[in-house]
Write a protein that holds these residues in place. Sequence first.
Motif, short mmCIF file in Angstrom:
data_model
loop_
_atom_site.label_atom_id
_atom_site.label_comp_id
_atom_site.label_asym_id
_atom_site.label_seq_id
_atom_site.Cartn_x
_atom_site.Cartn_y
_atom_site.Cartn_z
N HIS A 247 -7.26 10.55 0.56
CA HIS A 247 -8.56 10.64 -0.13
C HIS A 247 -8.41 11.43 -1.43
O HIS A 247 -9.05 11.12 -2.44
CB HIS A 247 -9.57 11.30 0.79
CG HIS A 247 -11.00 11.15 0.36
ND1 HIS A 247 -11.39 10.35 -0.69
CD2 HIS A 247 -12.15 11.72 0.82
CE1 HIS A 247 -12.70 10.41 -0.85
NE2 HIS A 247 -13.19 11.25 0.06
N ILE A 248 -7.57 12.46 -1.41
CA ILE A 248 -7.37 13.30 -2.59
C ILE A 248 -6.81 12.49 -3.76
O ILE A 248 -7.21 12.68 -4.91
CB ILE A 248 -6.43 14.48 -2.25
CG1 ILE A 248 -7.17 15.50 -1.37
CG2 ILE A 248 -5.90 15.16 -3.51
CD1 ILE A 248 -6.25 16.55 -0.76
N ILE A 249 -5.91 11.57 -3.47
CA ILE A 249 -5.21 10.86 -4.57
C ILE A 249 -5.83 9.53 -4.94
O ILE A 249 -5.41 8.91 -5.92
CB ILE A 249 -3.73 10.65 -4.21
CG1 ILE A 249 -3.57 9.69 -3.02
CG2 ILE A 249 -3.03 11.98 -3.93
CD1 ILE A 249 -2.13 9.27 -2.76
N ASP A 250 -6.85 9.06 -4.19
CA ASP A 250 -7.28 7.68 -4.39
C ASP A 250 -7.96 7.41 -5.74
O ASP A 250 -8.02 6.27 -6.18
CB ASP A 250 -8.15 7.18 -3.22
CG ASP A 250 -9.45 7.96 -3.06
OD1 ASP A 250 -9.78 8.78 -3.94
OD2 ASP A 250 -10.13 7.78 -2.03
N ASP A 251 -8.47 8.44 -6.41
CA ASP A 251 -9.10 8.23 -7.71
C ASP A 251 -8.32 8.90 -8.84
O ASP A 251 -8.84 9.08 -9.94
CB ASP A 251 -10.53 8.79 -7.72
CG ASP A 251 -11.48 7.96 -6.87
OD1 ASP A 251 -11.28 6.73 -6.81
OD2 ASP A 251 -12.40 8.53 -6.27
N ALA A 252 -7.07 9.26 -8.59
CA ALA A 252 -6.29 9.99 -9.59
C ALA A 252 -6.04 9.12 -10.82
O ALA A 252 -5.72 7.93 -10.71
CB ALA A 252 -4.97 10.44 -8.99
N ASP A 253 -6.17 9.73 -11.99
CA ASP A 253 -5.88 9.06 -13.25
C ASP A 253 -4.51 9.44 -13.79
O ASP A 253 -4.16 9.07 -14.90
CB ASP A 253 -6.95 9.44 -14.31
CG ASP A 253 -8.27 8.75 -14.05
OD1 ASP A 253 -8.30 7.77 -13.29
OD2 ASP A 253 -9.28 9.21 -14.62
N CYS A 254 -3.73 10.17 -12.99
CA CYS A 254 -2.41 10.61 -13.41
C CYS A 254 -1.41 10.35 -12.29
O CYS A 254 -1.81 10.18 -11.13
CB CYS A 254 -2.42 12.10 -13.76
SG CYS A 254 -2.77 13.18 -12.35
N PRO A 255 -0.11 10.32 -12.60
CA PRO A 255 0.87 10.22 -11.51
C PRO A 255 0.80 11.47 -10.64
O PRO A 255 0.60 12.57 -11.15
CB PRO A 255 2.20 10.11 -12.25
CG PRO A 255 1.95 10.65 -13.61
CD PRO A 255 0.51 10.35 -13.93
N VAL A 256 0.95 11.30 -9.33
CA VAL A 256 0.85 12.43 -8.40
C VAL A 256 2.13 12.51 -7.57
O VAL A 256 2.53 11.53 -6.93
CB VAL A 256 -0.36 12.30 -7.46
CG1 VAL A 256 -0.40 13.46 -6.47
CG2 VAL A 256 -1.66 12.23 -8.26
N LYS A 257 2.77 13.68 -7.59
CA LYS A 257 3.94 13.94 -6.75
C LYS A 257 3.52 14.82 -5.58
O LYS A 257 2.44 15.43 -5.60
CB LYS A 257 5.04 14.60 -7.57
CG LYS A 257 5.63 13.69 -8.65
CD LYS A 257 6.87 14.28 -9.28
CE LYS A 257 7.49 13.31 -10.26
NZ LYS A 257 8.77 13.83 -10.83
N THR A 258 4.38 14.88 -4.57
CA THR A 258 3.98 15.54 -3.33
C THR A 258 4.91 16.68 -2.94
O THR A 258 6.08 16.72 -3.31
CB THR A 258 3.96 14.51 -2.18
OG1 THR A 258 5.25 13.91 -2.07
CG2 THR A 258 2.90 13.45 -2.43
N PHE A 259 4.33 17.60 -2.16
CA PHE A 259 5.10 18.67 -1.53
C PHE A 259 4.65 18.77 -0.08
O PHE A 259 3.55 18.31 0.27
CB PHE A 259 4.94 20.01 -2.27
CG PHE A 259 3.52 20.48 -2.41
CD1 PHE A 259 2.90 21.22 -1.40
CD2 PHE A 259 2.79 20.18 -3.55
CE1 PHE A 259 1.59 21.66 -1.52
CE2 PHE A 259 1.47 20.63 -3.68
CZ PHE A 259 0.88 21.37 -2.68
N SER A 260 5.47 19.33 0.78
CA SER A 260 5.13 19.38 2.21
C SER A 260 6.02 20.36 2.95
O SER A 260 6.98 20.89 2.40
CB SER A 260 5.28 17.99 2.83
OG SER A 260 6.66 17.67 2.97
#
Length: 355
Positions: A247-260
Amino acid sequence: MLFMKLKEILTGIIPLNGSFDTETEIKDIVYDSRNEKVGSDILFVCLSGFQSDGHSYAKSVYDKGVRVFAAQKPLELPEDATVIYVENTRKFLALASANLFGNPTREIFTIGVTGTKGKTSTCYMIKSIFEAYGKKVGIMGTIGIFYGDTYEFLGLNTPESYDIHKHTRGMVDAGCDVMIMEASSQGFLLNRTYGIIYDVGVFTNLSPDHIGASEHKDFDDYINCKKLLFRQSRIGFTNKDNEYYEHIIDDADCPVKTFSVINEADYRAVEPIFSSDESNLKTEFTCIEKTPSNDNIKTKIELNTPGYFSLYNAVAAIAVARNCGIPYIAVKDGLKKAFIKGRMEIVPIYQPFTV
């Protein structure tokens, strides 16, 4: 502060009326009627809040000598008052303040950090890494605004837009290379960050919070406000372990990388070890960084902050630093030295246990 013509203050702003002199000289902008700055060269912006409405104080501000106003509701003022009507005075304040201070966020590398928890700690970990790399950093958030010899506590996670641009200009003038700020849901809701494009946006985590009459009407409103970060960033980083990740990334206008810590991600903290001695509580872990060639980079990291949650804050800071080209030697040094006032500090009590 030098005078600026009203037409310069209004750059990028479309008023609803045009019956005012754009050559009027403005020395400063005020949004709080209690402010002591008065005079015909002051622009007062009427803000509507949860508990009070600046439009109600326009006449008292006029009586102090102010003659230029921005409003989104009708004002009844004497004829010599100039009123600029706009659709949203909070957006107006953000853009006008940016213009007044010369759009300082365009002159400095900007990092915005949002999330239900961990904003402050993540900001200070990022700060410590950049400083270990030789960069000069300014920061604003829950603890206050710090850069050079300047400290100011405003009592807000995300300051009002005028204060953001005022202090970002201060950071630029002080020679700072980087500005890091906490970007709260309230900051987005009230347009305090309106018009800012962050070079990097970090979303630490998300859980139901800040819902009520003077905050967000429901959880959807809370989520949607926070998600604005990835519509105001050039690149984003977020927690892949969070249940609301998709849900957090579904409207992103930029590339999104992840951490975990748990799931596979671009940056992952594994093999944590928690330990203590007489003066410190420590956390050690291995950071696994994925590379385009799929040759993972593994690096041992040491923190002087305890707790499982520290793994997430640290790996988020690592993700930002590595994508900014900072080598692991500075990352390791910065995280080992990172200190967050009021967060997991050791209290000396001279007893056979640690507080």
